[in-house]
Scaffold this motif. Structure first.
Motif, mmCIF file in Angstrom:
data_model
loop_
_atom_site.group_PDB
_atom_site.id
_atom_site.type_symbol
_atom_site.label_atom_id
_atom_site.label_comp_id
_atom_site.label_asym_id
_atom_site.label_seq_id
_atom_site.Cartn_x
_atom_site.Cartn_y
_atom_site.Cartn_z
ATOM 1 N N ILE A 1 0.856 -1.196 0.000
ATOM 2 C CA ILE A 1 0.000 0.000 0.000
ATOM 3 C C ILE A 1 0.887 1.239 0.000
ATOM 4 O O ILE A 1 1.902 1.297 0.698
ATOM 5 C CB ILE A 1 -0.918 0.022 1.243
ATOM 6 C CG1 ILE A 1 -1.700 -1.290 1.335
ATOM 7 C CG2 ILE A 1 -1.863 1.219 1.187
ATOM 8 C CD1 ILE A 1 -2.551 -1.602 0.144
ATOM 9 N N GLY A 2 0.491 2.229 -0.761
ATOM 10 C CA GLY A 2 1.311 3.436 -0.907
ATOM 11 C C GLY A 2 1.138 4.423 0.238
ATOM 12 O O GLY A 2 0.753 5.594 0.025
ATOM 13 N N TYR A 3 1.442 3.972 1.469
ATOM 14 C CA TYR A 3 1.354 4.880 2.620
ATOM 15 C C TYR A 3 2.367 6.015 2.470
ATOM 16 O O TYR A 3 3.447 5.857 1.890
ATOM 17 C CB TYR A 3 1.635 4.134 3.921
ATOM 18 C CG TYR A 3 0.564 3.152 4.323
ATOM 19 C CD1 TYR A 3 -0.664 3.600 4.806
ATOM 20 C CD2 TYR A 3 0.782 1.779 4.230
ATOM 21 C CE1 TYR A 3 -1.651 2.699 5.181
ATOM 22 C CE2 TYR A 3 -0.197 0.869 4.603
ATOM 23 C CZ TYR A 3 -1.419 1.334 5.069
ATOM 24 O OH TYR A 3 -2.386 0.431 5.433
ATOM 25 N N ARG A 4 2.039 7.148 3.035
ATOM 26 C CA ARG A 4 2.934 8.289 3.121
ATOM 27 C C ARG A 4 2.865 8.816 4.556
ATOM 28 O O ARG A 4 2.048 8.376 5.360
ATOM 29 C CB ARG A 4 2.518 9.398 2.137
ATOM 30 C CG ARG A 4 2.598 8.989 0.661
ATOM 31 C CD ARG A 4 4.036 8.808 0.226
ATOM 32 N NE ARG A 4 4.155 8.532 -1.203
ATOM 33 C CZ ARG A 4 4.244 7.327 -1.738
ATOM 34 N NH1 ARG A 4 4.183 6.256 -0.938
ATOM 35 N NH2 ARG A 4 4.381 7.157 -3.032
ATOM 36 N N GLU A 5 3.719 9.769 4.859
ATOM 37 C CA GLU A 5 3.626 10.433 6.152
ATOM 38 C C GLU A 5 3.874 11.915 5.962
ATOM 39 O O GLU A 5 4.464 12.346 4.962
ATOM 40 C CB GLU A 5 4.619 9.844 7.148
ATOM 41 C CG GLU A 5 6.074 9.898 6.726
ATOM 42 C CD GLU A 5 6.989 9.243 7.755
ATOM 43 O OE1 GLU A 5 7.327 9.945 8.727
ATOM 44 O OE2 GLU A 5 7.359 8.071 7.581
ATOM 45 N N THR A 6 3.388 12.676 6.908
ATOM 46 C CA THR A 6 3.619 14.112 6.882
ATOM 47 C C THR A 6 3.785 14.587 8.323
ATOM 48 O O THR A 6 3.850 13.787 9.258
ATOM 49 C CB THR A 6 2.463 14.840 6.168
ATOM 50 O OG1 THR A 6 2.844 16.198 5.907
ATOM 51 C CG2 THR A 6 1.192 14.821 7.005
ATOM 52 N N LEU A 7 3.863 15.913 8.488
ATOM 53 C CA LEU A 7 4.096 16.496 9.814
ATOM 54 C C LEU A 7 2.915 17.371 10.203
ATOM 55 O O LEU A 7 2.336 18.071 9.365
ATOM 56 C CB LEU A 7 5.379 17.333 9.803
ATOM 57 C CG LEU A 7 6.643 16.605 9.298
ATOM 58 C CD1 LEU A 7 7.798 17.585 9.201
ATOM 59 C CD2 LEU A 7 6.994 15.441 10.205
ATOM 60 N N ARG A 8 2.589 17.338 11.497
ATOM 61 C CA ARG A 8 1.518 18.203 11.991
ATOM 62 C C ARG A 8 2.074 19.525 12.525
ATOM 63 O O ARG A 8 1.360 20.526 12.584
ATOM 64 C CB ARG A 8 0.776 17.500 13.126
ATOM 65 C CG ARG A 8 -0.154 16.381 12.703
ATOM 66 C CD ARG A 8 -1.100 16.082 13.848
ATOM 67 N NE ARG A 8 -2.018 14.985 13.549
ATOM 68 C CZ ARG A 8 -2.045 13.846 14.206
ATOM 69 N NH1 ARG A 8 -1.177 13.626 15.183
ATOM 70 N NH2 ARG A 8 -2.925 12.921 13.902
ATOM 71 N N GLY A 9 3.332 19.509 12.982
ATOM 72 C CA GLY A 9 3.884 20.694 13.632
ATOM 73 C C GLY A 9 5.135 21.209 12.951
ATOM 74 O O GLY A 9 5.539 20.736 11.891
ATOM 75 N N LYS A 10 5.755 22.177 13.633
ATOM 76 C CA LYS A 10 6.979 22.787 13.127
ATOM 77 C C LYS A 10 8.139 22.383 14.021
ATOM 78 O O LYS A 10 7.966 22.045 15.194
ATOM 79 C CB LYS A 10 6.860 24.307 13.102
ATOM 80 C CG LYS A 10 5.755 24.841 12.201
ATOM 81 C CD LYS A 10 5.699 26.359 12.249
ATOM 82 C CE LYS A 10 4.604 26.902 11.331
ATOM 83 N NZ LYS A 10 4.568 28.398 11.368
ATOM 84 N N ALA B 1 8.378 17.131 15.054
ATOM 85 C CA ALA B 1 7.297 17.888 14.399
ATOM 86 C C ALA B 1 6.008 17.081 14.301
ATOM 87 O O ALA B 1 5.179 17.328 13.427
ATOM 88 C CB ALA B 1 7.746 18.341 13.013
ATOM 89 N N ARG B 2 5.829 16.129 15.181
ATOM 90 C CA ARG B 2 4.612 15.329 15.275
ATOM 91 C C ARG B 2 4.252 14.658 13.937
ATOM 92 O O ARG B 2 3.263 15.007 13.273
ATOM 93 C CB ARG B 2 3.441 16.189 15.749
ATOM 94 C CG ARG B 2 3.587 16.625 17.209
ATOM 95 C CD ARG B 2 2.378 17.408 17.659
ATOM 96 N NE ARG B 2 2.299 18.703 17.002
ATOM 97 C CZ ARG B 2 1.180 19.344 16.723
ATOM 98 N NH1 ARG B 2 0.020 18.796 17.031
ATOM 99 N NH2 ARG B 2 1.195 20.516 16.138
ATOM 100 N N PRO B 3 5.059 13.681 13.526
ATOM 101 C CA PRO B 3 4.767 12.981 12.264
ATOM 102 C C PRO B 3 3.464 12.196 12.360
ATOM 103 O O PRO B 3 3.080 11.707 13.429
ATOM 104 C CB PRO B 3 5.971 12.044 12.098
ATOM 105 C CG PRO B 3 6.522 11.864 13.466
ATOM 106 C CD PRO B 3 6.282 13.150 14.182
ATOM 107 N N VAL B 4 2.763 12.076 11.228
ATOM 108 C CA VAL B 4 1.489 11.367 11.178
ATOM 109 C C VAL B 4 1.450 10.541 9.895
ATOM 110 O O VAL B 4 1.965 10.951 8.849
ATOM 111 C CB VAL B 4 0.308 12.348 11.232
ATOM 112 C CG1 VAL B 4 0.328 13.296 10.044
ATOM 113 C CG2 VAL B 4 -1.015 11.607 11.289
ATOM 114 N N LEU B 5 0.827 9.370 9.988
ATOM 115 C CA LEU B 5 0.722 8.471 8.845
ATOM 116 C C LEU B 5 -0.421 8.910 7.928
ATOM 117 O O LEU B 5 -1.483 9.332 8.395
ATOM 118 C CB LEU B 5 0.473 7.041 9.336
ATOM 119 C CG LEU B 5 0.555 5.925 8.306
ATOM 120 C CD1 LEU B 5 1.977 5.786 7.772
ATOM 121 C CD2 LEU B 5 0.106 4.600 8.921
#
Length: 692
Positions: free
Chosen positions: A474-483, A589-593
């Protein structure tokens, strides 16, 4: 033109119209292969009809078809009947192998649709009839298993009519004894026939108690024919018995012009109704000139054929099933395909199931296999000479609905795997092969679980390659919620020139879909311009695998400060410094899936709507709306958003809930946050994979 007793009522003087090609189609397990076998027996091509259950049929001779007792590819045989040549092509009935029929249809003169009085198979029948309607193919309906029918033919006709947009024309009615159909009355001939096991039916006098029923059914047939013939309508209004030759001419013309679909009855396993079907084909099926006009082939020019199927074998090479639409094509001829490929016909083969008989040439109208036309694809037109034919009949491959990740059990089989899969995809355009470097994965896609299972069985049987298969990545990615902000300093001294790079990076989230944005805010030259691109490269290196183990997206990275050494600084040092800064900053920076969400359109018969909706909801789907399927009476569609992780096996559940006919299309829509225990499970599984 009077009816001839010697031909069972077909008009005398019917001239030979050249070899004809007839497709046998219909829903899964409707009895197509049984009819195919009975036709071969009746025409003397085999001494005894084979049986699918006994695994001794001419058709379905491949190991995969034998193992699963179902057609997985077209079966082909040519026969002679009453001095004329016919090729019958028995096409698979499962929706997973429907593409095989689509490639056959452009070159055939007519189709025989085998069906039965089964409400559950009506949607599957509609799928087949819709394909024939859109391909503009003249067609007969052969109502099979009449010997075990539990409802009257008139009632059955109403059921079948709902599946056909073209009016059905009942040509025969059964003769019942003790609730069992023992024969039939032919409404065009006005004759009664009693069935004989594996033999032509016997003409018998029309019983007095059948006269009124026959008269009513015949009048209904003539009324329908008269909708397209003013002369016949005048005869009926004037209570004048129309000449039989007019009726037969109308039957042939209205079939050719696709005004009606004639319905004949029988029991293929017993050979009942087969002779009358063959005689109807002989008199009424259009000839080659009509077929050429339908697909835009003029009747003069260089010899030309249409490729309907490609077979690859482990050792025997490539075969291209083709119908010669114009001229004569011989062994040794050099041809050019509509794809621009030049090849030489190595041999011309007549097929009877798995049997092959070599011959010097194929005449106009004949259906044969040409050997070793390398580079020629299913759907191509081929013409003798070096001029590319302009006939186009290629059918677009359907969208895949099921996929597997495949890999070899033994690394030494890597090359054989790739070669074997490429040949299978060439043979079956409904398969798709995709290399996914991100996952180091080879993905095989197709039309369902059985479709892919058969493909892997062919891979093992023909090419000796056994594979491990499983769910696709599955093409999961992640990003950040904070700085966050961090300094990355790379310093290394080992004698001589050292390495030195120093950067300060600030990271912040971006709106979904923005990707990775790199911003340079260096002032005063604290990081020389020649190293800025290396800093960006280091940032992008890190983003290939973020703190949760997946590609990092939708962030802005700003280079705000740093330092350098006039001797020891280098591109590599600043690239490494950027990676170090990202490694320190991103976890803060609070990573999220993020999981991929697909826009899915599901089409199902209306009576399966509640079951399909429950399937979507159980797979974390969000239903956006319901609607009637445009142009399909009795069908609905569901529009929904569904996580890609929940798509595995969806087609299996849908088909189970819809008697095999439900399907869907899907496209990427957006990425959505995934949190809690589901996200923890994904991250933990990814950590295990990366630790191996």
């Amino acid at each position: 033109m009077a009816a001839s007793a010697s031909t069972g009522g077909n008009p005398s003087g019917v001239r030979g119209r050249g070899p004809r090609c007839i497709a046998i189609v219909g829903p899964f397990q409707s009895g197509k292969t049984s009819l195919f076998e009975s036709i071969l027996e009746r025409c003397g091509a085999v001494s005894r009809a084979g049986s699918v259950k006994s695994r001794n049929s001419v058709g379905d001779a491949s190991p995969e078809a034998r193992a699963h007792q179902m057609s997985t590819e077209p079966n082909v045989a040519s026969v002679d009947f009453m001095g004329e040549r016919y090729t019958f092509i028995d096409c698979p009935g499962s929706v997973e192998f429907l593409q095989e029929m689509r490639h056959v249809l452009p070159a055939v003169d007519a189709a025989v649709v085998v069906c039965e009085a089964d409400d559950r198979k009506a949607p599957a029948l509609e799928l087949v009839l819709r394909e024939l309607e859109e391909a503009d193919i003249p067609r007969f309906l052969f109502l099979n298993k009449i010997d075990s029918a539990s409802r009257r033919v008139r009632e059955t006709l109403g059921l079948l009519q709902r599946a056909s947009r073209t009016p059905l024309l009942l040509r025969q009615i059964p003769i019942w004894q003790g609730g069992i159909a023992v024969g039939f009355i032919d409404l065009a001939l006005e004759r009664a026939f009693i069935y004989r096991e594996h033999a032509p039916s016997e003409i018998v006098p029309l019983a007095p108690e059948e006269v009124e029923r026959e008269r009513d059914a015949r009048f209904s047939m003539l009324e329908k024919l008269a909708d397209y013939d003013d002369t016949l309508m005048e005869d009926l209004l004037g209570d004048i018995e129309p000449p039989r030759d007019l009726i037969f001419d109308d039957l042939a013309r209205e079939l050719k012009e696709r005004h009606v679909v004639p319905v004949l009855i029988g029991a293929a396993e017993r050979g009942n109704g087969v002779t009358r079907l063959l005689k109807a084909l002989r008199h009424e099926a259009p000839s080659l000139d009509v077929t050429r006009g339908r697909i835009g082939v003029v009747d003069s020019g260089t010899p030309l054929a249409l490729v309907m199927k490609t077979w690859q074998s482990g050792q025997g090479g490539k075969l291209s099933l083709a119908r010669v639409l114009r001229g004569r094509m011989a062994e040794g001829d050099v041809i050019t395909s509509s794809g621009g490929v030049e090849a030489r016909i190595a041999s011309v083969l007549e097929l009877k199931g798995a049997e092959q008989q070599r011959r010097p040439a194929a005449e106009e109208g004949e259906t044969v296999a040409f050997a070793r036309l390398e580079g020629v694809r299913t759907g191509d037109a081929i013409a003798v000479g070096k001029v590319r034919p302009d006939v186009v009949s290629a059918v677009a491959p359907p969208e895949p609905v099921h996929a597997l990740s495949v890999g070899v059990k033994d690394r030494k089989d890597d090359v054989r795997l790739t070669t074997g899969l490429a040949k299978l995809v060439e043979e079956d355009p409904a398969l798709a092969l995709e290399h996914r470097p991100e996952f180091s994965e080879m993905r095989l896609s197709g039309q369902g679980e059985m479709h892919l299972r058969v493909a892997l069985e062919r891979l093992a049987g023909r090419y000796g390659v056994n594979v491990d298969s499983g769910a696709t990545q599955i093409g999961y990615r992640e990003t950040l919620r904070g700085k966050a902000s961090a300094r990355g300093r790379h310093r290394k001294q080992s004698g001589g020139h050292g390495q030195f790079g120093d950067v300060v990076l600030e990271i912040a989230p971006l709106p979904r879909g923005e990707g990775i944005r790199f911003v340079d805010r260096i002032t005063g030259g604290v990081v020389p311009k020649q190293y800025i691109s290396s800093v960006e490269a280091g940032v992008r290196d890190y983003c290939q695998r973020g703190p949760l183990g997946f590609p990092l997206v939708d962030i802005e990275v700003t280079l705000t400060d740093g330092s350098y050494h006039t001797v020891d600084s280098s591109d590599m040092a600043f690239r490494q410094a950027a990676r170090l800064a990202m490694t320190e900053a991103c976890p803060q920076a609070r990573p999220v899936l993020l999981e991929p969400i697909l826009a899915v359109e599901i089409v199902i018969p209306s009576d399966a709507m509640s079951r399909a909706s429950a399937i979507v909801s159980a797979r974390r789907g969000q239903i956006l709306g319901y609607d009637a399927r445009p142009g399909w009476r009795g069908w609905d569609q569901i529009n929904a958003l569904m996580p890609e992780a929940e798509m595995g096996g969806l087609i299996v559940e849908l088909r189970s809930a819809t008697a095999g006919v439900g399907t869907f299309s899907a496209r990427f829509d957006h990425l959505a946050e995934l949190a809690g225990k589901p996200a923890d499970a994904v991250v933990a599984a990814q950590a295990l994979v990366q630790a191996r």
